[in-house]
Motif scaffolding. Sequence first.
Motif, PDB file in Angstrom:
ATOM      1  N   SER A 160       0.816  -1.218   0.000  1.00  0.00           N
ATOM      2  CA  SER A 160       0.000   0.000   0.000  1.00  0.00           C
ATOM      3  C   SER A 160       0.849   1.268   0.000  1.00  0.00           C
ATOM      4  O   SER A 160       0.421   2.294  -0.516  1.00  0.00           O
ATOM      5  CB  SER A 160      -0.920   0.001   1.224  1.00  0.00           C
ATOM      6  N   GLY A 161       2.048   1.199   0.546  1.00  0.00           N
ATOM      7  CA  GLY A 161       2.898   2.386   0.610  1.00  0.00           C
ATOM      8  C   GLY A 161       3.949   2.419  -0.479  1.00  0.00           C
ATOM      9  O   GLY A 161       4.965   3.104  -0.339  1.00  0.00           O
ATOM     10  N   THR A 217      -4.724  12.682  -3.705  1.00  0.00           N
ATOM     11  CA  THR A 217      -4.488  12.706  -2.254  1.00  0.00           C
ATOM     12  C   THR A 217      -5.011  14.003  -1.640  1.00  0.00           C
ATOM     13  O   THR A 217      -5.499  14.010  -0.514  1.00  0.00           O
ATOM     14  CB  THR A 217      -2.989  12.538  -1.932  1.00  0.00           C
ATOM     15  N   TRP A 245      -8.714  13.566  -1.320  1.00  0.00           N
ATOM     16  CA  TRP A 245      -8.984  12.684  -0.176  1.00  0.00           C
ATOM     17  C   TRP A 245      -8.829  13.461   1.138  1.00  0.00           C
ATOM     18  O   TRP A 245      -9.645  13.350   2.049  1.00  0.00           O
ATOM     19  CB  TRP A 245      -8.043  11.489  -0.216  1.00  0.00           C
ATOM     20  N   ILE A 282     -11.697   4.726   1.600  1.00  0.00           N
ATOM     21  CA  ILE A 282     -10.271   4.870   1.341  1.00  0.00           C
ATOM     22  C   ILE A 282      -9.810   4.009   0.154  1.00  0.00           C
ATOM     23  O   ILE A 282      -8.738   4.250  -0.422  1.00  0.00           O
ATOM     24  CB  ILE A 282      -9.447   4.480   2.598  1.00  0.00           C
ATOM     25  N   ILE A 335      -8.042   5.543  -3.090  1.00  0.00           N
ATOM     26  CA  ILE A 335      -6.739   6.199  -2.953  1.00  0.00           C
ATOM     27  C   ILE A 335      -5.643   5.165  -2.677  1.00  0.00           C
ATOM     28  O   ILE A 335      -4.468   5.404  -2.939  1.00  0.00           O
ATOM     29  CB  ILE A 335      -6.769   7.277  -1.836  1.00  0.00           C
ATOM     30  N   VAL A 336      -6.033   3.985  -2.200  1.00  0.00           N
ATOM     31  CA  VAL A 336      -5.068   2.902  -2.014  1.00  0.00           C
ATOM     32  C   VAL A 336      -4.831   2.170  -3.340  1.00  0.00           C
ATOM     33  O   VAL A 336      -3.693   2.039  -3.797  1.00  0.00           O
ATOM     34  CB  VAL A 336      -5.562   1.898  -0.953  1.00  0.00           C
ATOM     35  N   ARG A 393      -4.742   4.946  -6.943  1.00  0.00           N
ATOM     36  CA  ARG A 393      -4.042   6.233  -6.853  1.00  0.00           C
ATOM     37  C   ARG A 393      -3.308   6.527  -8.164  1.00  0.00           C
ATOM     38  O   ARG A 393      -2.656   5.657  -8.738  1.00  0.00           O
ATOM     39  CB  ARG A 393      -3.042   6.184  -5.691  1.00  0.00           C
ATOM     40  N   THR A 401      -6.553   6.622   7.942  1.00  0.00           N
ATOM     41  CA  THR A 401      -7.058   7.276   6.729  1.00  0.00           C
ATOM     42  C   THR A 401      -6.316   8.589   6.484  1.00  0.00           C
ATOM     43  O   THR A 401      -6.095   8.976   5.338  1.00  0.00           O
ATOM     44  CB  THR A 401      -8.573   7.539   6.838  1.00  0.00           C
ATOM     45  N   TRP A 406      -2.972   8.672   4.263  1.00  0.00           N
ATOM     46  CA  TRP A 406      -3.019   8.706   2.796  1.00  0.00           C
ATOM     47  C   TRP A 406      -3.134  10.127   2.261  1.00  0.00           C
ATOM     48  O   TRP A 406      -2.836  10.372   1.098  1.00  0.00           O
ATOM     49  CB  TRP A 406      -4.190   7.871   2.292  1.00  0.00           C
ATOM     50  N   TYR A 434       7.189   9.210   0.302  1.00  0.00           N
ATOM     51  CA  TYR A 434       7.056   7.822   0.748  1.00  0.00           C
ATOM     52  C   TYR A 434       7.933   7.494   1.958  1.00  0.00           C
ATOM     53  O   TYR A 434       7.809   6.425   2.539  1.00  0.00           O
ATOM     54  CB  TYR A 434       7.331   6.865  -0.418  1.00  0.00           C
TER      55      TYR A 434
END
Length: 438
Positions: free
Chosen positions: A76-77, A229, A232, A255, A258-259, A262, A327, A330, A350
């Motif tokens: 996810s990251g 982002t 969001w 969410i 955006i996960v 994105r 949340t 993000w 990141y």
Amino acid sequence: MITRRIQYEVAGRVVGPMLMSLQNWQADRKRRARKPKENPFGPPFECLRKLKDIMSIHYLKGRYADGAVPVAWVTSGFPVEVLRPLGYHCVYPENHAAICGVQRLTPELSDAVEKEGYSRDLCSYARADIGCVITGKTPVGRLPRPDLLACCTNICQTVLYWYRSLAEYFGCPLVLIDTPYLYGPAKPHQLEYVKDQLMELIDVAEKVAGKKVDMEELAKVVELARDGTKLWGDCLATATAKPSPWTGIDGFFHIAPIVALRGTQECNAYYRLLLDELKDRVQKGVGGIKNEKYRLLWDNLPIWYNTRDLSTKLANEGFNFVVTTYTNAWAEAGAQIDPADPWNSAARSYTYIILNQDLNNRLQIMNRLARTYSVDGAILHSDRSCKPYSIGQLDLKERMSRELGIRVLVLEADHNDPRAWSAEQGDTRVGAFMESFA
């Protein structure tokens, strides 16, 4: 290859929308025939149907992705912006595992993994994901076989060992972006270290995809990611209103784009829709719960299999989660993305993930959120599976209580495995927490 590509495109552009229209029509019929049940929540979101549509079509396309386009499984990251201009279909095992958690499939999948020698002490997302790979069971029909595995240690070190297992199973390349853990602001050499790895990522990703990155296309994707982002973040910020137009539990489900999406037009279009609806609710005074008395902060991942029961118990007494650190993460990191400087800004963005920062930084973020959203208390989910997120929470509880003068509860559970959750003990603790506000 051509046939597979046609199937992939038809699934996303024709079959998916048709299936969604049919399902929505059937759902409308059932809803009209059903007498609404009394509950403590505000009206359901009109855009919820659109959310279901875009995520369902994303997973439907995925069934036909392998053999049609390059496929990457990513954490996810991970800086996914690099992969999109190369045409990758990106699968997020964590997002998929959360779906397994909501549908209470994790114990069955975990049993399969444990028979292979994996420990139950591993992250339940990892167990659910590897369990799907071993058994082929998934609530989304089918996951495409990856051509590339891509993980980033900004959320935890477990992802490295998790993805190594996947790489061994699938026999495909694994790329790692290793982010130094931050104690205070990042030092120049730390950001340079991450940037160097991003450049190395391009070489591998291009080789697997069989094409070169178009820098103009990359700039467009980065711009979409930055705008997404921000949108969001704007959605989350509407919860500063009283009453909050939605709940933190709503946020956990909204969410998903955006996960998983994105850097795409679909993601941003959805959040523009959601933001309009949230602003309309604020203007009309419509709350996420009907009678908001107390505002809470939630720390850590949700308890996916118990979100409805827990939020209902709290909402019945006027408690609403108006902000969650998960949340917010993000929105916070993405604000640093800069299309004019994609590599340096990606390294910064990141690296500054909340889980990659020490307790003092986390405390500052949580205190700022608590003040901004005017919370009266906080629940810190001590997550058996997510140890980096849970370590230090007892200290955070003590310092938040002292510095903000609010009540804070540490609640033990697991985000995806119900076998690590005691409903009776949890109810008792949450009940006592609520009584302390009387």
